[in-house]
Design a protein around this motif. Structure first.
Motif, PDB file in Angstrom:
ATOM      1  N   SER A  27     -17.774 -11.630 -55.193  1.00  0.00           N
ATOM      2  CA  SER A  27     -19.199 -11.554 -54.839  1.00  0.00           C
ATOM      3  C   SER A  27     -19.751 -12.946 -54.561  1.00  0.00           C
ATOM      4  O   SER A  27     -20.665 -13.429 -55.242  1.00  0.00           O
ATOM      5  CB  SER A  27     -19.990 -10.878 -55.955  1.00  0.00           C
ATOM      6  N   LEU A  28     -19.190 -13.615 -53.571  1.00  0.00           N
ATOM      7  CA  LEU A  28     -19.669 -14.893 -53.057  1.00  0.00           C
ATOM      8  C   LEU A  28     -19.834 -14.772 -51.553  1.00  0.00           C
ATOM      9  O   LEU A  28     -19.223 -13.906 -50.922  1.00  0.00           O
ATOM     10  CB  LEU A  28     -18.675 -16.019 -53.394  1.00  0.00           C
ATOM     11  N   ARG A  29     -20.654 -15.613 -50.990  1.00  0.00           N
ATOM     12  CA  ARG A  29     -20.923 -15.522 -49.566  1.00  0.00           C
ATOM     13  C   ARG A  29     -19.708 -15.957 -48.740  1.00  0.00           C
ATOM     14  O   ARG A  29     -18.990 -16.889 -49.104  1.00  0.00           O
ATOM     15  CB  ARG A  29     -22.130 -16.378 -49.196  1.00  0.00           C
ATOM     16  N   SER A  30     -19.510 -15.230 -47.622  1.00  0.00           N
ATOM     17  CA  SER A  30     -18.490 -15.580 -46.618  1.00  0.00           C
ATOM     18  C   SER A  30     -17.100 -15.650 -47.240  1.00  0.00           C
ATOM     19  O   SER A  30     -16.377 -16.639 -47.093  1.00  0.00           O
ATOM     20  CB  SER A  30     -18.845 -16.902 -45.935  1.00  0.00           C
ATOM     21  N   GLN A  31     -16.728 -14.610 -47.979  1.00  0.00           N
ATOM     22  CA  GLN A  31     -15.403 -14.508 -48.568  1.00  0.00           C
ATOM     23  C   GLN A  31     -14.608 -13.430 -47.836  1.00  0.00           C
ATOM     24  O   GLN A  31     -15.156 -12.385 -47.449  1.00  0.00           O
ATOM     25  CB  GLN A  31     -15.489 -14.165 -50.053  1.00  0.00           C
ATOM     26  N   ASP A  82     -19.746  -7.093 -46.986  1.00  0.00           N
ATOM     27  CA  ASP A  82     -19.808  -6.329 -45.742  1.00  0.00           C
ATOM     28  C   ASP A  82     -19.155  -4.959 -45.957  1.00  0.00           C
ATOM     29  O   ASP A  82     -19.640  -3.955 -45.481  1.00  0.00           O
ATOM     30  CB  ASP A  82     -19.094  -7.080 -44.623  1.00  0.00           C
ATOM     31  N   THR A  96     -17.233 -10.463 -47.211  1.00  0.00           N
ATOM     32  CA  THR A  96     -18.647 -10.592 -47.551  1.00  0.00           C
ATOM     33  C   THR A  96     -19.308 -11.483 -46.500  1.00  0.00           C
ATOM     34  O   THR A  96     -18.647 -12.238 -45.790  1.00  0.00           O
ATOM     35  CB  THR A  96     -18.830 -11.202 -48.942  1.00  0.00           C
ATOM     36  N   GLY A  97     -20.638 -11.395 -46.414  1.00  0.00           N
ATOM     37  CA  GLY A  97     -21.394 -12.203 -45.469  1.00  0.00           C
ATOM     38  C   GLY A  97     -22.511 -12.946 -46.167  1.00  0.00           C
ATOM     39  O   GLY A  97     -22.303 -13.626 -47.184  1.00  0.00           O
ATOM     40  N   GLY A  98     -23.747 -12.789 -45.643  1.00  0.00           N
ATOM     41  CA  GLY A  98     -24.900 -13.377 -46.310  1.00  0.00           C
ATOM     42  C   GLY A  98     -25.176 -12.710 -47.642  1.00  0.00           C
ATOM     43  O   GLY A  98     -25.653 -13.337 -48.586  1.00  0.00           O
ATOM     44  N   LEU A  99     -24.868 -11.409 -47.728  1.00  0.00           N
ATOM     45  CA  LEU A  99     -24.910 -10.668 -48.983  1.00  0.00           C
ATOM     46  C   LEU A  99     -23.487 -10.500 -49.484  1.00  0.00           C
ATOM     47  O   LEU A  99     -22.529 -10.588 -48.717  1.00  0.00           O
ATOM     48  CB  LEU A  99     -25.575  -9.309 -48.781  1.00  0.00           C
ATOM     49  N   ALA A 100     -23.320 -10.237 -50.770  1.00  0.00           N
ATOM     50  CA  ALA A 100     -21.974 -10.227 -51.335  1.00  0.00           C
ATOM     51  C   ALA A 100     -21.853  -9.163 -52.412  1.00  0.00           C
ATOM     52  O   ALA A 100     -22.788  -8.924 -53.174  1.00  0.00           O
ATOM     53  CB  ALA A 100     -21.626 -11.596 -51.912  1.00  0.00           C
TER      54      ALA A 100
END
Length: 502
Positions: free
Chosen positions: A71-75, A107, A237-241
């Motif tokens: 649960s981190l951005r852009s993973q 995502d 994940t993106g801006g939300l995670a």
């Protein structure tokens, strides 16, 4: 009503699918494929590797699950089988959790069956775009703004198409269903079956702990997938995670009887040895049976066929059990439907009464709707209890009023006994005492006058030494009277200060 009918149809389809699976259980052979599966405990080894699998990107393997994307951005992360499958038809059972703090997640997670392994940091849910095969996407984020996410969809690709992210793949999907799989109390599960070019996806929403509580998400025919493909799971994940955790991945190969491959065949000499041992055992068994018949000639040999049911009997029993389950579910749904219709009619009648008291028009062929609602038993009991409480309260008020009247009469009578209606500065005891003192002084005055008259009438007259004048006596009496009167007034003032006046 349309939602109820659709829900009923889905339930019936699940039951029919279960019955068909039971009936065809003796036609389809399942074999667990451990080289294409992983499950806890001890999912990962001490060195962090998963047997027969390889993972990369931001994926993390533990003893209990594989976290594909944290649960981190852009993973981005993925896990793939090391070797391609060697069977045509298969069934995969995936248990996973998608959890996050936000109301909306991103995502999503993807199940893959492709001709070649994808990347670990690709653009499509963490894997490569323009794949050859099938991807089952658990999409969390609403890119097209149609408010139709979370969504589950199957997308086929022949290696020439790019996935339409802005449209959430709505123009490319094979089939799908709207299901919420985020933040559930139990793990959500998906069962993907590919048998004879028919793709079926069953979904468990994670609201119960019952492992058989599946519902049909999609079913598609004439689906052609590549042979000897790879299984994989990816997430991004993106801006939300969200945390994307896969708990287990269980694979079963499906075979038609007669086509099951023979694995680990026994060599020729070993096979002959085992066959000879089996024949010797059969001869020994026949000799023992013959000896037993000679020793017990009166006993009849039991019919072994009666102890076991035939294939036809088993099939009929399974069909009957399936039909009985379908009948029970349909009866429960019918009862629920009748209850919903009754509540709807009652609500419509109450709405019509509130709007103006005009009953809705009757539909031809149906009973007219109820004009008004009848009173219930518990409502009658509530009315009676309220009346009893009101009567008791009125009795208490009546007693209080009578008591007030009695006290008022007493006060009026006491005021009537007073000489004036004005409030006196002294009490009743002081007035009576003054009256007694006045009477006593008058009596003393009369006695003194009589004594003085007798003295004047006597011949010797009043002696000059011992004679006391009347004025001296009166002055002494008046002084004593004033002292007594002042003491009584002072005592009454002290008592009046200590009392409460009403």
């Amino acid at each position: 009503m349309e939602r109820v009918d659709s829900h009923l149809n889905k339930k019936l389809f699940v039951l029919l699918f279960t019955v068909l699976n039971i009936v065809n259980a003796n036609l389809v052979h399942k074999k667990f494929e451990y080289k294409y599966s992983f499950k806890p405990p001890y999912l990962a080894q001490k060195d962090g590797s998963v047997p027969f699998w390889e993972y990369g990107g931001n994926a993390i393997a533990s003893a209990e699950n594989v976290r594909i994307a944290p649960s981190l951005r852009s993973q981005k992360g993925a896990i793939w089988t090391k070797t391609p499958i060697n069977f045509d038809w298969w069934e995969v059972d995936i248990a996973f959790r998608v959890t996050g703090r936000g109301r909306v997640g991103a995502d999503g997670l993807a199940f893959w069956f492709t001709q070649s392994k994808g990347a670990y940091d690709g653009d499509v849910f963490g894997s490569s775009d323009m794949w050859v095969g099938m991807g089952l996407f658990f999409d969390s984020f609403d890119n097209d703004g149609k408010h139709n996410n979370p969504y589950i969809m199957a997308v086929l690709n022949d290696g020439t198409k790019q996935f339409a992210h802005q449209l959430d793949g709505s123009n490319q999907l094979l089939s799908g269903c709207l299901r919420d799989f985020r933040n559930k109390p139990f793990p959500t599960r998906a069962k993907i079956e590919y048998y004879q070019n028919i793709l079926t996806v069953l979904f468990h929403n994670g609201m119960t702990n019952n492992e058989q509580d599946y519902e049909v998400c999609l079913r598609a025919e004439n689906v052609v997938l590549p042979k000897n493909g790879y299984f994989g799971v990816s997430a991004a994940t993106g801006g939300l995670a969200d945390d994307h955790d896969v708990i287990h991945f269980l694979t079963n190969s499906l075979h038609i009887p007669g086509q099951v491959p023979t694995v680990n065949a026994v060599p020729g000499e070993e096979q002959q040895k085992l066959t000879q041992e089996y024949q010797d055992y059969q001869k020994k068994l026949e000799q023992q049976k013959a000896e037993y018949r000679k020793e017990h000639p009166d006993e009849k040999e039991p019919d072994m066929d009666e102890w076991f049911e035939t294939d036809n009997q088993r099939e009929l029993r399974q069909i009957f059990q399936g039909q009985n389950n379908i009948f029970q579910v349909v009866r429960e749904l019918n009862a629920k439907l009748d209850e919903i219709v009754g509540r709807q009619e009652r609500t419509m009648s109450l709405i019509s009464q509130t709007a103006g008291g005009v009953a809705p028009p009757a539909v031809p062929g149906q009973a007219p709707p109820p004009i008004g609602d009848t009173i219930r038993r518990h409502e009658v009991d509530a009315v009676f209890n309220n009346q009893k409480q009101i009567i008791n309260s009125l009795g208490e008020i009546r007693q209080f009023v009578l008591e007030l009247v009695t006290r008022s009469d007493t006060i009026i009578n006491n005021q009537a006994k007073q000489p004036t209606a004005q409030v006196q500065s002294v009490g009743y005891d002081t007035q009576s005492l003054i009256s007694e003192m006045r009477d006593g002084l008058n009596h003393v005055k009369q006695n003194v006058a009589q004594v003085a008259q007798k003295i004047d009438q006597s011949p010797s007259g009043c002696p000059s030494v011992s004679c006391v004048s009347v004025t001296s006596v009166l002055v002494i009496a008046v002084v004593q009277l004033l002292i007594i009167l002042g003491y009584n007034i002072y005592r009454d003032n002290k008592e009046n200060q200590a009392k409460k006046f009403y």
